[in-house]
Write an enzyme that holds these catalytic residues in place. Structure first.
Site, PDB file in Angstrom:
ATOM      1  N   THR A  44      25.148  29.431  41.295  1.00  0.00           N
ATOM      2  CA  THR A  44      23.556  28.935  41.611  1.00  0.00           C
ATOM      3  C   THR A  44      23.110  29.943  39.799  1.00  0.00           C
ATOM      4  O   THR A  44      23.628  30.568  39.160  1.00  0.00           O
ATOM      5  CB  THR A  44      22.991  29.406  42.364  1.00  0.00           C
ATOM      6  OG1 THR A  44      23.279  30.265  42.954  1.00  0.00           O
ATOM      7  CG2 THR A  44      24.087  28.578  43.865  1.00  0.00           C
ATOM      8  N   ILE A 108      24.595  33.785  44.088  1.00  0.00           N
ATOM      9  CA  ILE A 108      22.967  33.932  43.511  1.00  0.00           C
ATOM     10  C   ILE A 108      22.873  35.214  42.583  1.00  0.00           C
ATOM     11  O   ILE A 108      23.390  36.489  42.597  1.00  0.00           O
ATOM     12  CB  ILE A 108      22.601  34.816  45.171  1.00  0.00           C
ATOM     13  CG1 ILE A 108      21.321  34.324  45.268  1.00  0.00           C
ATOM     14  CG2 ILE A 108      23.302  35.758  45.617  1.00  0.00           C
ATOM     15  CD1 ILE A 108      20.357  34.082  46.529  1.00  0.00           C
ATOM     16  N   ILE A 139      26.903  38.708  42.958  1.00  0.00           N
ATOM     17  CA  ILE A 139      25.411  39.092  42.476  1.00  0.00           C
ATOM     18  C   ILE A 139      25.633  38.624  41.338  1.00  0.00           C
ATOM     19  O   ILE A 139      26.376  39.768  40.468  1.00  0.00           O
ATOM     20  CB  ILE A 139      25.345  40.153  43.498  1.00  0.00           C
ATOM     21  CG1 ILE A 139      25.255  40.386  45.036  1.00  0.00           C
ATOM     22  CG2 ILE A 139      23.407  40.648  42.617  1.00  0.00           C
ATOM     23  CD1 ILE A 139      24.388  39.468  45.415  1.00  0.00           C
ATOM     24  N   LYS A 140      24.755  37.943  40.740  1.00  0.00           N
ATOM     25  CA  LYS A 140      25.237  37.809  38.946  1.00  0.00           C
ATOM     26  C   LYS A 140      23.926  38.611  38.495  1.00  0.00           C
ATOM     27  O   LYS A 140      22.932  38.606  39.404  1.00  0.00           O
ATOM     28  CB  LYS A 140      24.852  36.140  39.212  1.00  0.00           C
ATOM     29  CG  LYS A 140      25.470  34.826  39.790  1.00  0.00           C
ATOM     30  CD  LYS A 140      25.368  33.610  38.729  1.00  0.00           C
ATOM     31  CE  LYS A 140      25.359  33.259  37.423  1.00  0.00           C
ATOM     32  NZ  LYS A 140      25.234  32.140  37.343  1.00  0.00           N
ATOM     33  N   ILE A 141      24.447  39.477  37.383  1.00  0.00           N
ATOM     34  CA  ILE A 141      23.840  39.917  37.112  1.00  0.00           C
ATOM     35  C   ILE A 141      23.734  40.001  35.536  1.00  0.00           C
ATOM     36  O   ILE A 141      25.644  40.501  35.114  1.00  0.00           O
ATOM     37  CB  ILE A 141      23.688  41.403  36.967  1.00  0.00           C
ATOM     38  CG1 ILE A 141      23.514  41.894  38.569  1.00  0.00           C
ATOM     39  CG2 ILE A 141      23.549  42.654  36.055  1.00  0.00           C
ATOM     40  CD1 ILE A 141      24.803  43.050  39.001  1.00  0.00           C
TER      41      ILE A 141
END
Length: 372
Positions: A44, A108, A139-141
């Protein structure tokens, strides 16, 4: 007869859907895609959530409750998105268990506003991981310069990460270093390395879009012959780099201690040029141990008519290097291309974040108005 998506899975490529909405969750569509299209994960971003929230009635009840509670726009976004990711994570739990945690992953993203703030990125990554509270969440970074130390800190805390917005080989090497540094921190803290997963999202079609624009401006026959080749060449060279970096003594020592490799993920795989085959960024990027995250249109095209042969990456390194040599000879500055794409990528997500904020703000106001 085996379907093309089943063949892709058998070739060792994990298919992740680049889309999520509450409608997909509630209607059973997401579960159906797992069964019928071999989908084994979801990614996402703010653009996807903005689109989901602006359509349909799936969020109305929760928005009304948030409005009644006096939630701020950003508080509402946090709750709406983490609820969706938590629900999707539960749907993919069977895939997660069946693959020993490799797949069944749901991503996310931290707020794009924080892309150049290391400490704030780390804080939000921890907050998102705690709120979703599912072992299969990622977790998207973003792989900005400020994002790199954040990746190390978050991995070091034992949180699984999807590193996004990677365009250049130089930055990708720094991402792998950040991941390995994070594993070393986690190991020193006594955290089980086996529980940490990561993917490195290397963007493909956007490279062609920018390079092909420059090739058209150059206007020579040699330039025209290179159209549609840069994105795939770049990704193939990224996989060559991945193989080299994870064969080092440093990486091998961590793997021996139970760590996982950071799998390359092909992102931005929707074909934007109608002159190119609509499955190009799938069929030309097949090798075991990779992820291909597809918008639904690309997923359906692949299922319908994708031709999946053998490995189309590891035997093509010389060809990929030649493409880059030819681009330089034609006058394309690839370093400038990738920097422009990173800057644009962050800016596009910030714009989408603003759209998401506007959408939620309007929905909260509308809910408040309807109760008066």
């Amino acid at each position: 007869m085996s379907t093309p998506t089943a063949q892709l899975t058998a070739a060792g490529v994990s298919i992740w859907l680049d889309d999520l909405s509450r409608d997909r969750i509630r209607t059973g569509n997401l579960a159906e895609l797992i069964e019928s299209r071999n989908v084994s994960g979801v990614t996402t971003n703010p653009t996807i959530f903005a689109a989901a929230l602006s359509k349909g009635e799936a969020y109305e009840e929760q928005v009304a409750a948030l409005s009644a509670r006096g939630a701020s726009t950003d508080e509402a976004i946090f709750e709406l998105t983490t609820d969706d990711v938590r629900a999707a994570s539960d749907i993919f739990r069977g895939v997660y268990d069946a693959t020993d945690g490799v797949d069944g992953r749901v991503s996310i993203e931290v707020s794009p506003d924080l892309a150049h703030d290391t400490a704030a990125t780390v804080a939000e990554a921890r907050k998102l991981a705690a709120a979703v509270d599912r072992p299969n969440a990622l977790i998207k970074i973003p792989a900005t310069k400020a994002g790199l130390p954040a990746i190390t800190e978050v991995i070091g805390a034992g949180i699984s990460v999807n590193v996004t917005l990677i365009f250049s080989l130089e930055r990708y090497a720094a991402v792998i270093d950040a991941y390995l540094s994070g594993l070393e921190k986690a190991q020193a803290a006594g955290i089980d390395l086996a529980g940490i997963q990561s993917v490195a999202s290397f963007f493909v079609s956007r490279v062609d879009t920018e390079v092909d624009k420059r090739l058209a401006e150059i206007g020579t026959e040699e330039a025209a012959a290179l159209k549609g080749k840069a994105g795939i060449a770049n990704a193939r060279l990224a996989f060559e780099l991945y193989q080299r970096e994870f064969a080092t003594d440093r990486a091998q020592a961590l793997l021996a201690a139970g760590a996982n490799v950071q799998r390359p993920l092909w992102a931005s795989t929707g074909v934007k040029d109608p002159a190119l085959p609509d499955t190009l960024y799938v069929t030309e990027l097949v090798t075991a141990g990779t992820v291909n995250t597809m918008p639904e249109k690309t997923l359906e095209a692949t299922f319908d008519h994708g031709v999946i042969g053998g490995d189309t990456i590891t035997g093509a390194y010389a060809e990929a290097h030649q493409v880059f040599d030819d681009l330089a000879a034609a006058g394309v500055d690839v370093d400038d291309v990738t920097q422009v794409l990173e800057d644009e990528g962050v800016e596009k997500f910030v714009v989408s974040w603003r759209e998401l904020q506007d959408t939620v703000k309007a929905a909260l106001a509308g809910a408040a108005e309807s109760t008066r």
